[in-house]
Design a protein around this motif. Structure first.
Motif, PDB file in Angstrom:
ATOM      1  N   SER A 251       0.830  -1.210   0.000  1.00 38.77           N
ATOM      2  CA  SER A 251       0.000   0.000   0.000  1.00 38.77           C
ATOM      3  C   SER A 251       0.863   1.258   0.000  1.00 38.77           C
ATOM      4  O   SER A 251       0.575   2.230  -0.709  1.00 38.77           O
ATOM      5  CB  SER A 251      -0.932  -0.018   1.211  1.00 38.77           C
ATOM      6  N   GLU A 252       1.976   1.224   0.798  1.00 42.22           N
ATOM      7  CA  GLU A 252       2.866   2.391   0.846  1.00 42.22           C
ATOM      8  C   GLU A 252       3.545   2.617  -0.507  1.00 42.22           C
ATOM      9  O   GLU A 252       3.678   3.764  -0.968  1.00 42.22           O
ATOM     10  CB  GLU A 252       3.906   2.189   1.939  1.00 42.22           C
ATOM     11  N   ALA A 253       4.004   1.515  -1.168  1.00 37.56           N
ATOM     12  CA  ALA A 253       4.646   1.644  -2.481  1.00 37.56           C
ATOM     13  C   ALA A 253       3.667   2.193  -3.512  1.00 37.56           C
ATOM     14  O   ALA A 253       4.021   3.032  -4.351  1.00 37.56           O
ATOM     15  CB  ALA A 253       5.187   0.289  -2.930  1.00 37.56           C
ATOM     16  N   ASP A 435       8.669  -0.716 -10.448  1.00 36.51           N
ATOM     17  CA  ASP A 435       9.337  -1.937  -9.978  1.00 36.51           C
ATOM     18  C   ASP A 435       9.068  -2.175  -8.501  1.00 36.51           C
ATOM     19  O   ASP A 435       8.892  -3.326  -8.059  1.00 36.51           O
ATOM     20  CB  ASP A 435      10.843  -1.825 -10.233  1.00 36.51           C
ATOM     21  N   ALA A 436       9.051  -1.079  -7.701  1.00 40.59           N
ATOM     22  CA  ALA A 436       8.790  -1.228  -6.268  1.00 40.59           C
ATOM     23  C   ALA A 436       7.377  -1.767  -6.023  1.00 40.59           C
ATOM     24  O   ALA A 436       7.160  -2.641  -5.163  1.00 40.59           O
ATOM     25  CB  ALA A 436       8.981   0.116  -5.563  1.00 40.59           C
ATOM     26  N   VAL A 437       6.411  -1.273  -6.770  1.00 38.65           N
ATOM     27  CA  VAL A 437       5.032  -1.747  -6.621  1.00 38.65           C
ATOM     28  C   VAL A 437       4.927  -3.213  -7.024  1.00 38.65           C
ATOM     29  O   VAL A 437       4.300  -4.027  -6.326  1.00 38.65           O
ATOM     30  CB  VAL A 437       4.077  -0.877  -7.460  1.00 38.65           C
ATOM     31  N   ASP A 438       5.575  -3.603  -8.149  1.00 39.43           N
ATOM     32  CA  ASP A 438       5.506  -4.994  -8.607  1.00 39.43           C
ATOM     33  C   ASP A 438       6.129  -5.952  -7.605  1.00 39.43           C
ATOM     34  O   ASP A 438       5.599  -7.043  -7.349  1.00 39.43           O
ATOM     35  CB  ASP A 438       6.205  -5.124  -9.957  1.00 39.43           C
ATOM     36  N   ALA A 439       7.276  -5.539  -7.023  1.00 35.24           N
ATOM     37  CA  ALA A 439       7.944  -6.405  -6.045  1.00 35.24           C
ATOM     38  C   ALA A 439       7.057  -6.624  -4.825  1.00 35.24           C
ATOM     39  O   ALA A 439       6.934  -7.752  -4.307  1.00 35.24           O
ATOM     40  CB  ALA A 439       9.281  -5.785  -5.641  1.00 35.24           C
ATOM     41  N   GLN A 441       3.792  -6.455  -4.683  1.00 35.56           N
ATOM     42  CA  GLN A 441       2.657  -7.293  -5.063  1.00 35.56           C
ATOM     43  C   GLN A 441       3.040  -8.765  -5.143  1.00 35.56           C
ATOM     44  O   GLN A 441       2.283  -9.642  -4.718  1.00 35.56           O
ATOM     45  CB  GLN A 441       2.103  -6.824  -6.419  1.00 35.56           C
ATOM     46  N   ASN A 442       4.234  -9.056  -5.668  1.00 39.27           N
ATOM     47  CA  ASN A 442       4.688 -10.448  -5.767  1.00 39.27           C
ATOM     48  C   ASN A 442       4.846 -11.085  -4.394  1.00 39.27           C
ATOM     49  O   ASN A 442       4.497 -12.251  -4.186  1.00 39.27           O
ATOM     50  CB  ASN A 442       6.004 -10.515  -6.535  1.00 39.27           C
ATOM     51  N   GLU A 443       5.390 -10.326  -3.443  1.00 39.00           N
ATOM     52  CA  GLU A 443       5.565 -10.861  -2.088  1.00 39.00           C
ATOM     53  C   GLU A 443       4.209 -11.148  -1.436  1.00 39.00           C
ATOM     54  O   GLU A 443       4.041 -12.163  -0.737  1.00 39.00           O
ATOM     55  CB  GLU A 443       6.365  -9.872  -1.243  1.00 39.00           C
ATOM     56  N   VAL A 444       3.231 -10.266  -1.664  1.00 36.30           N
ATOM     57  CA  VAL A 444       1.887 -10.505  -1.108  1.00 36.30           C
ATOM     58  C   VAL A 444       1.265 -11.752  -1.719  1.00 36.30           C
ATOM     59  O   VAL A 444       0.661 -12.580  -1.020  1.00 36.30           O
ATOM     60  CB  VAL A 444       0.988  -9.273  -1.345  1.00 36.30           C
ATOM     61  N   VAL A 445       1.404 -11.940  -3.035  1.00 37.82           N
ATOM     62  CA  VAL A 445       0.840 -13.113  -3.707  1.00 37.82           C
ATOM     63  C   VAL A 445       1.451 -14.395  -3.164  1.00 37.82           C
ATOM     64  O   VAL A 445       0.751 -15.389  -2.897  1.00 37.82           O
ATOM     65  CB  VAL A 445       1.055 -13.001  -5.228  1.00 37.82           C
ATOM     66  N   GLN A 446       2.797 -14.399  -2.973  1.00 39.10           N
ATOM     67  CA  GLN A 446       3.462 -15.591  -2.458  1.00 39.10           C
ATOM     68  C   GLN A 446       3.004 -15.914  -1.037  1.00 39.10           C
ATOM     69  O   GLN A 446       2.743 -17.077  -0.686  1.00 39.10           O
ATOM     70  CB  GLN A 446       4.981 -15.389  -2.498  1.00 39.10           C
TER      71      GLN A 446
END
Length: 661
Positions: A251-253, A435-439, A441-446
């Motif tokens: 959310s912060e990113a 890139d910061a937002v994508d990273a 999001q990936n951590e949340v999905v995992q």
């Protein structure tokens, strides 16, 4: 509860359809008694049977049924003169209180000669003239809540019942059953029988019990599953916390991406395309405004002149109409004067008529005289065109106003879009934010994937634990059931003993109140106030014992026949009072062999006070001329009927507002 109407059709000696109004509420101060007179064999007992039959059907304790089957009894009740294809019918309309409101139900039973399956057809007609099928299906249970069959003989009884009760030391079985139902003793007896059945069943189940499997392996497996469940539950909680933290980072990113123009930069092409669309729309509106300005819209600059022209034209047109009317009137007056001159009318009178007509036309013209000369010279078609111009002008003004508003809104949107495009981030900064937002999001999905895997594992463990618990319960239930059966059997005698004590105490408690009520009723009806001081009722046989003021027994044989009958009536009256039920009382052949003094006590004291509705079925020798005059004088009779029996046709007719005298 109040009986309102009884309808008999081809029932017993009642041929055709006969209606008896039983409602005692004829005045502001209702009179309780409904007096029906008839000779022996004239249909009095048939009326009582009709009420019982309507209420209880096959369960009714009718006097003429004996050992007949229900179908044979219904055949016996069919009028001998009735057409074979006609139905025999009974209707009983009554009112009682439900949910603090009075409701009415009409019970209808009808059947043909030799009824199919030996049954009648039951219908319940409610206030809304509908047949509530659900009530028909549960009628036996429903009427038990209003007037239970077991105690109905306390409210619907005859002289023979009173005579039998008076002559026997112990009440007859029908009265005993009513007393037991009234006191609630049948519940205790039923509980004792059910307890015995339960004990016998448990003994049989114990005889069929087989050896049971070992419990240790099941308990060990359940313990391991519960430990795994606890560990997995902790892992699930950790993943949940991790997801919450990662979602915060994401959310912060995303907030930083939006605030620093990343989102705007990503949508630059869309913003520019949207800006172009708005500019095109702006030009379209301006072009349409130009077309309006080239048409009728400039006339909006001279609204006062248009109003003045419209008013002047209307005024001139109205004056033209008046002038035309004046010419028509002058022609008409000329023809009138010519016709009058041909009649035998004096010339002076014709001159007066001519002066009046000329003055009337001048006055009409003067009222609409136009001071200034017409200058517009508009006709009706021109005025209509002017009205259309003003209408279209108003529409053009409204359209122009709307388009100006739209023009202003689009100009503001274009300014906002220009500002958004100017604040867009540079391409390098935008990529870094993206890139910061994508990273994140990936951590949340995992993390959510790990959480879902753990959750499914927890669900599987829950199912496994439930299966193991069921195995354990099956085993445990068998052991516990075995022990419970032994416990039930060994405890049954204690429970039965306790139930016996409870029944005795319950009987004593309720009989004490009944004894006092019976004594008070007996002394109220008896002219010898010093005969009895106390009345006792046996807890087993319900026999009555009388005691004088010295505590000595008063043998029943010392009572006269009339006093015995008064005691029997007092017993029934006391039972009705103790019941607490507000129900009608119906008495067939009420006075029996009472002497004059006892007869007067019953007429003056019991009949008016027995209930809010008292139906008396009497011969001319029971309630004779003296008794009926006493009841009339005391304003106790609401309605009177005479059951007129014709011995030749063996038919009875109900005569309203009549008695023997």
């Amino acid at each position: 509860m109040i009986f309102l109407e009884l309808v008999l059709q081809n029932f017993g000696p009642y041929s055709g359809k006969q209606v008896i109004n039983l409602d005692p509420r004829t005045e502001e101060n209702p009179r309780p008694i409904l007096l029906l007179g008839g000779m022996n064999g004239g249909g009095k007992t048939t009326l009582m049977d009709a009420i019982r039959l309507a209420l209880y059907g096959q369960r009714a304790q009718c006097s003429t049924r004996g050992n007949l089957s229900y179908g044979d009894f219904l055949n016996q009740c069919v009028n001998s003169k009735a057409n074979p294809i006609d139905k025999t019918r009974i209707e009983l309309l009554f009112e009682h209180i439900e949910d603090d409101k009075p409701v009415k139900y009409r019970i209808v039973r009808y059947w043909e000669k030799n009824p199919k399956d030996g049954k009648d057809t039951l219908g319940i007609l409610g206030d809304n003239d509908t047949w509530p099928e659900s009530l028909v299906n549960i009628w036996d249970d429903y009427i038990e809540n209003i007037l239970p069959l077991g105690i109905s003989n306390l409210f619907l009884f005859d002289g023979e019942q009173v005579k039998e009760l008076a002559e026997q030391e112990t009440p007859p079985q029908v009265v005993i059953e009513a007393i037991r139902g009234l006191l609630g003793l049948e519940l205790a007896d039923k509980l004792a029988i059910d307890l015995e059945i339960l004990v016998n069943r448990k003994r049989k189940e114990m005889a069929d019990t087989k050896d049971l499997a070992n419990l240790e392996e099941i308990e060990k497996r359940l313990l391991q599953q519960q430990e795994n469940y606890h560990t997995t539950e902790q892992e699930l909680a950790k993943f949940k916390n991790k997801i919450e933290k990662l979602e915060t980072i994401q959310s912060e990113a995303l907030d930083k991406f939006v605030s620093e123009g990343g989102k705007i930069a990503a949508e630059r092409s869309q913003l520019e395309e949207k800006q172009k669309e708005k500019t095109t729309a702006l030009e379209t509106i301006r072009q349409s405004l130009g077309e309006l300005a080239a048409d009728i819209l400039p006339l909006a600059l001279i609204p006062n002149l248009l109003s003045q022209v419209e008013a002047q034209g209307a005024n001139e047109f109205r004056n033209q109409q008046v002038q035309l009317a004046r010419d028509v009137l002058l022609e008409r007056d000329k023809r009138l004067l010519e016709w009058l001159s041909q009649l035998a009318i004096a010339s002076t009178q014709i001159d007066k008529i001519q002066s009046f007509l000329a003055e009337d036309v001048d006055n009409l013209y003067a009222s609409s005289f136009q001071a200034e000369a017409p200058w517009l010279l508009a006709d009706e078609e021109s005025l209509s065109q002017l009205d259309n111009v003003r209408y279209h002008l108003q529409n053009a003004r409204n359209i122009a106003k709307q388009k100006l508003g739209n023009l202003k809104n689009i100009e503001e949107e274009i300014i906002t879009l220009e500002r958004q495009v100017q604040t867009a981030a540079e391409p390098e900064a935008y990529q870094k934010l993206r890139d910061a937002v994508d990273a994140a999001q990936n951590e949340v999905v995992q993390a959510k994937a790990n959480y879902e895997t753990t959750r499914q594992k927890l669900v599987a463990l829950t199912d496994a634990i439930e299966i193991t618990k069921k195995e354990l319960k099956d085993y445990t239930d068998k052991n516990i059931d075995h022990k419970n059966r032994e416990h039930i059997i060994t405890s049954a005698s204690k429970v039965q003993q306790t139930l016996k004590v409870f029944r005795e105490k319950l009987t004593l408690r309720k009989l004490n109140k009944l004894e006092e009520e019976v004594k008070n009723c007996f002394l109220y009806l008896l002219h010898k106030s010093d005969l009895v001081f106390r009345i006792a009722i046996d807890t087993k046989t319900f026999a009555l014992s009388l005691f004088d003021f010295d505590g000595k027994p008063v043998p029943k044989h010392r009572l006269s026949a009339g006093e015995k009958q008064l005691l029997a009536i007092a017993f029934l009256w006391g039972l009705a009072k103790v019941s607490g039920l507000r129900l009608p009382v119906a008495i067939d052949t009420p006075l029996g062999r009472l002497d004059s003094s006892h007869r007067n006590n019953l007429v003056e004291k019991y009949f008016p006070a027995a209930s809010h509705q008292v139906i008396l079925l009497s011969t001319d020798t029971e309630i004779g001329k003296k008794e009926v005059e006493t009841l009339r004088k005391n304003e106790a009779i609401a309605r009177e009927y005479l059951l007129k029996y014709d011995s030749a046709t063996r038919q009875t007719t109900v005569l309203e507002d009549r008695y023997f005298w």
